[in-house]
Design a protein around this motif. Structure first.
Motif, short mmCIF file in Angstrom:
data_model
loop_
_atom_site.label_atom_id
_atom_site.label_comp_id
_atom_site.label_asym_id
_atom_site.label_seq_id
_atom_site.Cartn_x
_atom_site.Cartn_y
_atom_site.Cartn_z
N SER A 45 -6.74 7.06 -13.02
CA SER A 45 -7.54 5.94 -13.54
C SER A 45 -8.86 5.79 -12.81
CB SER A 45 -6.76 4.62 -13.46
OG SER A 45 -5.54 4.72 -14.15
N GLU A 46 -9.47 6.93 -12.46
CA GLU A 46 -10.71 6.89 -11.70
C GLU A 46 -11.93 7.20 -12.54
OE1 GLU A 46 -9.82 7.96 -7.17
OE2 GLU A 46 -9.63 9.68 -8.48
N ILE A 47 -11.79 8.03 -13.55
CA ILE A 47 -12.97 8.43 -14.33
C ILE A 47 -13.39 7.29 -15.25
CG2 ILE A 47 -13.92 10.09 -15.96
CD1 ILE A 47 -11.86 12.12 -14.95
N ALA A 48 -12.48 6.85 -16.10
CA ALA A 48 -12.79 5.76 -17.03
C ALA A 48 -12.42 4.40 -16.47
CB ALA A 48 -12.07 5.98 -18.35
N ALA A 49 -11.57 4.38 -15.43
CA ALA A 49 -11.12 3.14 -14.80
C ALA A 49 -10.55 2.18 -15.85
CB ALA A 49 -12.25 2.48 -14.02
N CYS A 50 -9.58 2.66 -16.62
CA CYS A 50 -9.00 1.84 -17.68
C CYS A 50 -8.23 0.65 -17.08
CB CYS A 50 -8.04 2.66 -18.54
SG CYS A 50 -8.87 3.83 -19.64
N HIS A 51 -8.35 -0.48 -17.75
CA HIS A 51 -7.57 -1.67 -17.43
C HIS A 51 -6.90 -2.12 -18.72
CE1 HIS A 51 -6.36 -5.36 -15.44
NE2 HIS A 51 -6.91 -6.06 -16.41
N GLU A 52 -5.56 -2.07 -18.72
CA GLU A 52 -4.79 -2.35 -19.93
C GLU A 52 -5.24 -1.45 -21.08
OE1 GLU A 52 -5.02 -6.55 -20.62
OE2 GLU A 52 -3.76 -7.02 -18.89
N GLY A 53 -5.50 -0.19 -20.74
CA GLY A 53 -5.81 0.82 -21.74
C GLY A 53 -7.26 0.88 -22.17
N ILE A 54 -8.10 -0.03 -21.70
CA ILE A 54 -9.49 -0.09 -22.13
C ILE A 54 -10.39 0.41 -21.00
CG2 ILE A 54 -11.37 -1.57 -22.92
CD1 ILE A 54 -9.24 -3.48 -23.99
N ASN A 92 5.12 -4.45 3.02
CA ASN A 92 4.36 -4.84 4.21
C ASN A 92 2.93 -4.32 4.14
OD1 ASN A 92 6.75 -5.97 5.18
ND2 ASN A 92 7.28 -4.15 6.37
N ILE A 93 2.25 -4.63 3.04
CA ILE A 93 0.87 -4.18 2.85
C ILE A 93 -0.02 -4.86 3.88
CG2 ILE A 93 -1.06 -3.98 1.24
CD1 ILE A 93 1.43 -2.40 0.41
N THR A 94 -0.55 -4.08 4.80
CA THR A 94 -1.38 -4.65 5.87
C THR A 94 -2.79 -4.06 5.91
OG1 THR A 94 -0.29 -3.05 7.33
CG2 THR A 94 0.52 -5.31 7.38
N PHE A 95 -3.06 -3.14 4.99
CA PHE A 95 -4.39 -2.53 4.89
C PHE A 95 -4.76 -2.42 3.42
CE2 PHE A 95 -2.05 -0.81 8.47
CZ PHE A 95 -2.91 -1.03 9.54
N MET A 96 -5.99 -2.77 3.10
CA MET A 96 -6.49 -2.66 1.73
C MET A 96 -7.92 -2.12 1.75
SD MET A 96 -5.20 -6.08 -0.25
CE MET A 96 -3.48 -6.55 -0.30
N ASN A 97 -8.27 -1.44 0.69
CA ASN A 97 -9.64 -0.95 0.52
C ASN A 97 -10.05 -1.19 -0.92
OD1 ASN A 97 -12.08 0.36 0.71
ND2 ASN A 97 -11.21 2.40 0.46
N ILE A 98 -10.96 -2.12 -1.12
CA ILE A 98 -11.47 -2.43 -2.46
C ILE A 98 -12.69 -1.55 -2.71
CG2 ILE A 98 -12.35 -4.20 -4.01
CD1 ILE A 98 -10.95 -6.27 -2.24
N ARG A 99 -12.53 -0.57 -3.59
CA ARG A 99 -13.63 0.34 -3.91
C ARG A 99 -14.36 -0.18 -5.14
NH1 ARG A 99 -11.61 6.54 -2.91
NH2 ARG A 99 -10.93 6.27 -0.75
N ILE A 100 -15.63 -0.41 -4.99
CA ILE A 100 -16.41 -1.05 -6.05
C ILE A 100 -16.83 -0.02 -7.08
CG2 ILE A 100 -18.38 -2.53 -6.57
CD1 ILE A 100 -16.28 -3.73 -4.64
N GLU A 113 -9.53 -5.25 -13.30
CA GLU A 113 -10.59 -5.49 -14.27
C GLU A 113 -11.95 -5.14 -13.68
OE1 GLU A 113 -12.35 -9.19 -16.98
OE2 GLU A 113 -10.78 -9.54 -15.49
N GLY A 114 -12.77 -4.48 -14.46
CA GLY A 114 -14.07 -4.03 -13.99
C GLY A 114 -14.03 -2.59 -13.49
N GLY A 115 -12.82 -2.02 -13.43
CA GLY A 115 -12.68 -0.63 -12.99
C GLY A 115 -12.62 -0.46 -11.49
N HIS A 116 -12.60 -1.56 -10.75
CA HIS A 116 -12.53 -1.47 -9.29
C HIS A 116 -11.12 -1.03 -8.88
CE1 HIS A 116 -16.23 -3.70 -9.68
NE2 HIS A 116 -15.58 -4.66 -10.27
N ARG A 117 -11.03 -0.26 -7.83
CA ARG A 117 -9.75 0.26 -7.37
C ARG A 117 -9.42 -0.31 -6.01
NH1 ARG A 117 -8.77 6.59 -6.36
NH2 ARG A 117 -9.57 6.04 -4.31
N VAL A 118 -8.22 -0.86 -5.90
CA VAL A 118 -7.77 -1.46 -4.65
C VAL A 118 -6.75 -0.52 -4.01
CG1 VAL A 118 -6.73 -3.47 -3.55
CG2 VAL A 118 -8.14 -3.75 -5.61
N GLY A 119 -7.15 0.14 -2.92
CA GLY A 119 -6.25 1.02 -2.20
C GLY A 119 -5.34 0.22 -1.28
N LEU A 120 -4.11 0.68 -1.14
CA LEU A 120 -3.09 -0.05 -0.39
C LEU A 120 -2.46 0.85 0.67
CD1 LEU A 120 -1.26 -1.56 -3.49
CD2 LEU A 120 -3.04 -2.69 -2.13
N ALA A 121 -2.15 0.29 1.82
CA ALA A 121 -1.42 1.02 2.84
C ALA A 121 -0.56 0.05 3.63
CB ALA A 121 -2.37 1.76 3.78
#
Length: 325
Positions: A179-188, A107-115, A84-92
Motif C-alpha cells: 500500500s505504498e504506491i497508491a496508498a489506498c485507504h478502504e480501497g481508494i 506493546n507498541i512503543t515506537f512509531m514512525n508517521i511517514r508523510i 487516510e491521506g495515504g500516510h503510513r504509520v510504522g510500528l515497532a
C-alpha cells in the motif's frame, strides 16, 4: 495536515501546528519517554517539552486503528498501517512469533508517521528514455532505501496512465502489496496514480500480477520491490504475455543485484530494456539518476540537488521524493 494532527492527544495540537513546517516534513517519530523527532528536508530536529508517555502512544495507536486494533491485525503484522491521506504509520514493539512467523505486535512503543506527498516531477526527465517505437520498455529501478524508488514508480504510473507529451494514456495496473504506491485507504487510492490506472492493493505481488493480467488486461504493470523468486517468476511471466513491467529492487547498482537469485535470471534473460540507478537521497549531497540500456550501457546521467531540489541545467532533473523507501 489535520489528518495527522488529529492522531495526537489534544494538548499536542498547538505545538504540532506551530513547530512543524508541513510543506517540507517527511517523518514524525514517536518513542516512549522520548521527545518527538521531526525529519524534514533540512534534517532532524526535536520538539522540546514533548516527552511521550505510553498512554500517548496508545492514544495515537487507537486513532490510527480506529479503536479496533484487531481490524488492522494483518497490516500490523507487516509493521505499518496506512491511514487516510495515504500516510503510513510504522510500528515497532514486542513481536509474538510462532514458527518464524509474526502473529501479532503488542506493546507498541515506537512509531514512525511517514508523510505521503504525491509529487509531480520526480523522474520526469527519465520518462522519455523508457519509450521506444510506440511502446513502453520493461524497466527495473535500482536504489538503496530512501532513494526515491516508490515516488518514481508512482509518478511513472501517473504519467503513463494519464498520457504524456509524446504519447496517449495506456492501461496501467499497479500491484501495491504494501500500500505504498497508491496508498489506498478502504480501497481508494489516496495518491494520484493516473487516469487509466487500476490498483490491486495489499495483495502479494506474484498473485496480484497474474490476477491483473487475467482480469484487467493492462498494457503496463507497475510493481514495487521484487523480493523473492516468486516475484521474479511473476515478472518474467508478465513480460512473456506482452505486458510491459516497471518495477524496483533494493540495491546500489546492476552488478550487485545480479548476484541475487530473485533477480539474476531476469537480468541474464535480458527481461529488462532499461535500468534506472538511484542514489540515496541526502540533505547535503547531490543525487543522481543514471539510466542504462538492457546490456548495462549508460544512456544518460541526470543530476539532482540535495534531498528534493532542482538543478536546471541541460543534464539535470528534478528530484522530489515522498520518503517511502
Amino acid at each position: 495536515m489535520e489528518e495527522i494532527i488529529r492522531l495526537f492527544p489534544v494538548p499536542y495540537h498547538p505545538t504540532l501546528k506551530q513547530k512543524i513546517n508541513w510543506d517540507i516534513i517527511q517523518e514524525i517519530r514517536l518513542r516512549v519517554n522520548k521527545r518527538l523527532e521531526i525529519l524534514d528536508t533540512r534534517g532532524v530536529t526535536y520538539i522540546s517539552n514533548t516527552k511521550l508517555s505510553q498512554l500517548d502512544l496508545s492514544f495515537v495507536l487507537n486513532q490510527v486503528s480506529q479503536f479496533s486494533v484487531y481490524k488492522f491485525k494483518e497490516e500490523m503484522k507487516e509493521g505499518f498501517i496506512t491511514i487516510e491521506g495515504g500516510h503510513r504509520v510504522g510500528l515497532a514493539g514486542k513481536a509474538n512469533v510462532h514458527q518464524n512467523v509474526i502473529e501479532t505486535l503488542k506493546n507498541i512503543t515506537f512509531m514512525n508517521i511517514r508523510i505521503a506527498r504525491s509529487t509531480i516531477e520526480s523522474g520526469k526527465r527519465a520518462l522519455s528514455y523508457l519509450y521506444r517505437k510506440d511502446e513502453w520498455l520493461n524497466t527495473l529501478i535500482i536504489g538503496p532505501p530512501h532513494s526515491g524508488k516508490t515516488t518514481i514508480l508512482r509518478n511513472f504510473a501517473k504519467w503513463i496512465g494519464s498520457g504524456t507529451t509524446f504519447t496517449s494514456a495506456s492501461k496501467v495496473a499497479v500491484v501495491d502489496e504494501r500500500s505504498e504506491i497508491a496508498a489506498c485507504h478502504e480501497g481508494i487510492p489516496q495518491l494520484d496514480v493516473g487516469e487509466r490506472t487500476d490498483v490491486m492493493d495489499a495483495c502479494p505481488k506474484a498473485v496480484g500480477m497474474m490476477m491483473m493480467i487475467r482480469s484487467m488486461s493492462p498494457e503496463v504493470m507497475v510493481v514495487d520491490e521484487i523480493g523473492d523468486l516468486d516475484d521474479a517468476l511473476a515478472v518474467k511471466e508478465a513480460v512473456h504475455t506482452g505486458v510491459k513491467v516497471i518495477c524496483s529492487v533494493h540495491g546500489t547498482n546492476r552488478e550487485t543485484i545480479s548476484k541475487r537469485n530473485a533477480v539474476q535470471e531476469l537480468i541474464e534473460s535480458e527481461a529488462f530494456d532499461r535500468f534506472i540507478i538511484l542514489e540515496r537521497l541526502s540533505v547535503r549531497a547531490n543525487a543522481v539518476i543514471e539510466i542504462l540500456d538492457g546490456q548495462g550501457n549508460e544512456l544518460v546521467r541526470l543530476n539532482g540537488e540535495g534531498d528534493h531540489g532542482v538543478v536546471r541545467s541541460p543534464n539535470s532533473t528534478t528530484r522530489y521524493h515522498m520518503d517511502r523507501v
